[in-house]
Design a protein around this motif. Structure first.
Motif, PDB file in Angstrom:
ATOM      1  N   PHE A  52       0.856  -1.179   0.000  1.00  7.23           N
ATOM      2  CA  PHE A  52       0.000   0.000   0.000  1.00  7.23           C
ATOM      3  C   PHE A  52       0.888   1.224   0.000  1.00  7.23           C
ATOM      4  O   PHE A  52       1.800   1.333   0.820  1.00  7.23           O
ATOM      5  N   ASP A  53       0.633   2.155  -0.911  1.00  2.00           N
ATOM      6  CA  ASP A  53       1.346   3.427  -0.931  1.00  2.00           C
ATOM      7  C   ASP A  53       0.328   4.529  -0.704  1.00  2.00           C
ATOM      8  O   ASP A  53      -0.649   4.649  -1.446  1.00  2.00           O
ATOM      9  N   ILE A  54       0.563   5.323   0.321  1.00  2.53           N
ATOM     10  CA  ILE A  54      -0.334   6.428   0.636  1.00  2.53           C
ATOM     11  C   ILE A  54       0.511   7.681   0.799  1.00  2.53           C
ATOM     12  O   ILE A  54       1.533   7.660   1.492  1.00  2.53           O
ATOM     13  N   ARG A 101      -1.160   7.901  14.522  1.00  3.70           N
ATOM     14  CA  ARG A 101      -2.513   7.370  14.724  1.00  3.70           C
ATOM     15  C   ARG A 101      -3.186   7.071  13.378  1.00  3.70           C
ATOM     16  O   ARG A 101      -3.844   6.047  13.213  1.00  3.70           O
ATOM     17  N   ALA A 102      -2.997   7.951  12.409  1.00  4.21           N
ATOM     18  CA  ALA A 102      -3.581   7.738  11.076  1.00  4.21           C
ATOM     19  C   ALA A 102      -2.963   6.522  10.399  1.00  4.21           C
ATOM     20  O   ALA A 102      -3.669   5.718   9.783  1.00  4.21           O
ATOM     21  N   LYS A 103      -1.644   6.376  10.513  1.00  9.66           N
ATOM     22  CA  LYS A 103      -0.972   5.197   9.932  1.00  9.66           C
ATOM     23  C   LYS A 103      -1.530   3.911  10.523  1.00  9.66           C
ATOM     24  O   LYS A 103      -1.798   2.946   9.801  1.00  9.66           O
ATOM     25  N   LYS A 104      -1.718   3.911  11.824  1.00 12.22           N
ATOM     26  CA  LYS A 104      -2.225   2.716  12.503  1.00 12.22           C
ATOM     27  C   LYS A 104      -3.639   2.385  12.035  1.00 12.22           C
ATOM     28  O   LYS A 104      -3.959   1.224  11.765  1.00 12.22           O
ATOM     29  N   ALA A 105      -4.489   3.407  11.898  1.00 13.75           N
ATOM     30  CA  ALA A 105      -5.871   3.186  11.455  1.00 13.75           C
ATOM     31  C   ALA A 105      -5.917   2.642  10.030  1.00 13.75           C
ATOM     32  O   ALA A 105      -6.685   1.721   9.725  1.00 13.75           O
ATOM     33  N   VAL A 106      -5.086   3.181   9.152  1.00 10.73           N
ATOM     34  CA  VAL A 106      -5.051   2.713   7.755  1.00 10.73           C
ATOM     35  C   VAL A 106      -4.552   1.278   7.685  1.00 10.73           C
ATOM     36  O   VAL A 106      -5.118   0.446   6.967  1.00 10.73           O
ATOM     37  N   LEU A 107      -3.503   0.976   8.439  1.00 17.32           N
ATOM     38  CA  LEU A 107      -2.969  -0.386   8.437  1.00 17.32           C
ATOM     39  C   LEU A 107      -3.983  -1.389   8.974  1.00 17.32           C
ATOM     40  O   LEU A 107      -4.154  -2.474   8.420  1.00 17.32           O
ATOM     41  N   GLN A 108      -4.693  -1.031  10.035  1.00 17.86           N
ATOM     42  CA  GLN A 108      -5.712  -1.926  10.589  1.00 17.86           C
ATOM     43  C   GLN A 108      -6.845  -2.155   9.591  1.00 17.86           C
ATOM     44  O   GLN A 108      -7.309  -3.283   9.416  1.00 17.86           O
ATOM     45  N   ALA A 109      -7.289  -1.099   8.917  1.00 18.54           N
ATOM     46  CA  ALA A 109      -8.370  -1.240   7.936  1.00 18.54           C
ATOM     47  C   ALA A 109      -7.926  -2.122   6.763  1.00 18.54           C
ATOM     48  O   ALA A 109      -8.683  -2.984   6.297  1.00 18.54           O
ATOM     49  N   ALA A 110      -6.705  -1.914   6.288  1.00 14.60           N
ATOM     50  CA  ALA A 110      -6.197  -2.714   5.171  1.00 14.60           C
ATOM     51  C   ALA A 110      -6.041  -4.177   5.573  1.00 14.60           C
ATOM     52  O   ALA A 110      -6.387  -5.085   4.813  1.00 14.60           O
ATOM     53  N   GLU A 151      -7.656  -5.793   7.962  1.00 18.51           N
ATOM     54  CA  GLU A 151      -8.989  -6.384   8.126  1.00 18.51           C
ATOM     55  C   GLU A 151      -9.623  -6.693   6.770  1.00 18.51           C
ATOM     56  O   GLU A 151     -10.223  -7.750   6.577  1.00 18.51           O
ATOM     57  N   GLY A 152      -9.480  -5.777   5.816  1.00 24.24           N
ATOM     58  CA  GLY A 152     -10.020  -6.016   4.478  1.00 24.24           C
ATOM     59  C   GLY A 152      -9.374  -7.218   3.810  1.00 24.24           C
ATOM     60  O   GLY A 152     -10.053  -8.040   3.195  1.00 24.24           O
ATOM     61  N   LEU A 153      -8.064  -7.331   3.936  1.00 25.57           N
ATOM     62  CA  LEU A 153      -7.356  -8.477   3.356  1.00 25.57           C
ATOM     63  C   LEU A 153      -7.767  -9.767   4.051  1.00 25.57           C
ATOM     64  O   LEU A 153      -7.991 -10.791   3.402  1.00 25.57           O
ATOM     65  N   ARG A 154      -7.888  -9.723   5.378  1.00 22.90           N
ATOM     66  CA  ARG A 154      -8.296 -10.914   6.131  1.00 22.90           C
ATOM     67  C   ARG A 154      -9.675 -11.388   5.684  1.00 22.90           C
ATOM     68  O   ARG A 154      -9.883 -12.577   5.427  1.00 22.90           O
ATOM     69  N   ARG A 155     -10.606 -10.465   5.543  1.00 19.15           N
ATOM     70  CA  ARG A 155     -11.954 -10.842   5.080  1.00 19.15           C
ATOM     71  C   ARG A 155     -11.919 -11.403   3.675  1.00 19.15           C
ATOM     72  O   ARG A 155     -12.622 -12.351   3.357  1.00 19.15           O
TER      73      ARG A 155
END
Length: 47
Positions: free
Chosen positions: A3-5, A20-29, A31-35
């Motif tokens: 992921f490049d942001i 905090r923003a980096k952590k939120a983006v990483l968690q969302a990505a 979770e999306g990959l896990r699903r």
């Protein structure tokens, strides 16, 4: 997976907000990959 942001704020941001923003983006990505994987989806063939 990669992921490049890029973030270009108009004013300087405190480091803790960026962290905090980096952590939120990483968690969302993650979770999306896990699903995606647990749903058994298959990547399309690339030729």
């Amino acid at each position: 997976m990669r992921f490049d942001i890029t973030l270009e704020p108009s004013a300087p941001l405190p480091h803790f907000l960026i962290k905090r923003a980096k952590k939120a983006v990483l968690q969302a990505a993650t979770e999306g990959l896990r699903r995606f994987v647990l749903d058994g989806k298959v990547f399309p063939q690339v030729e």
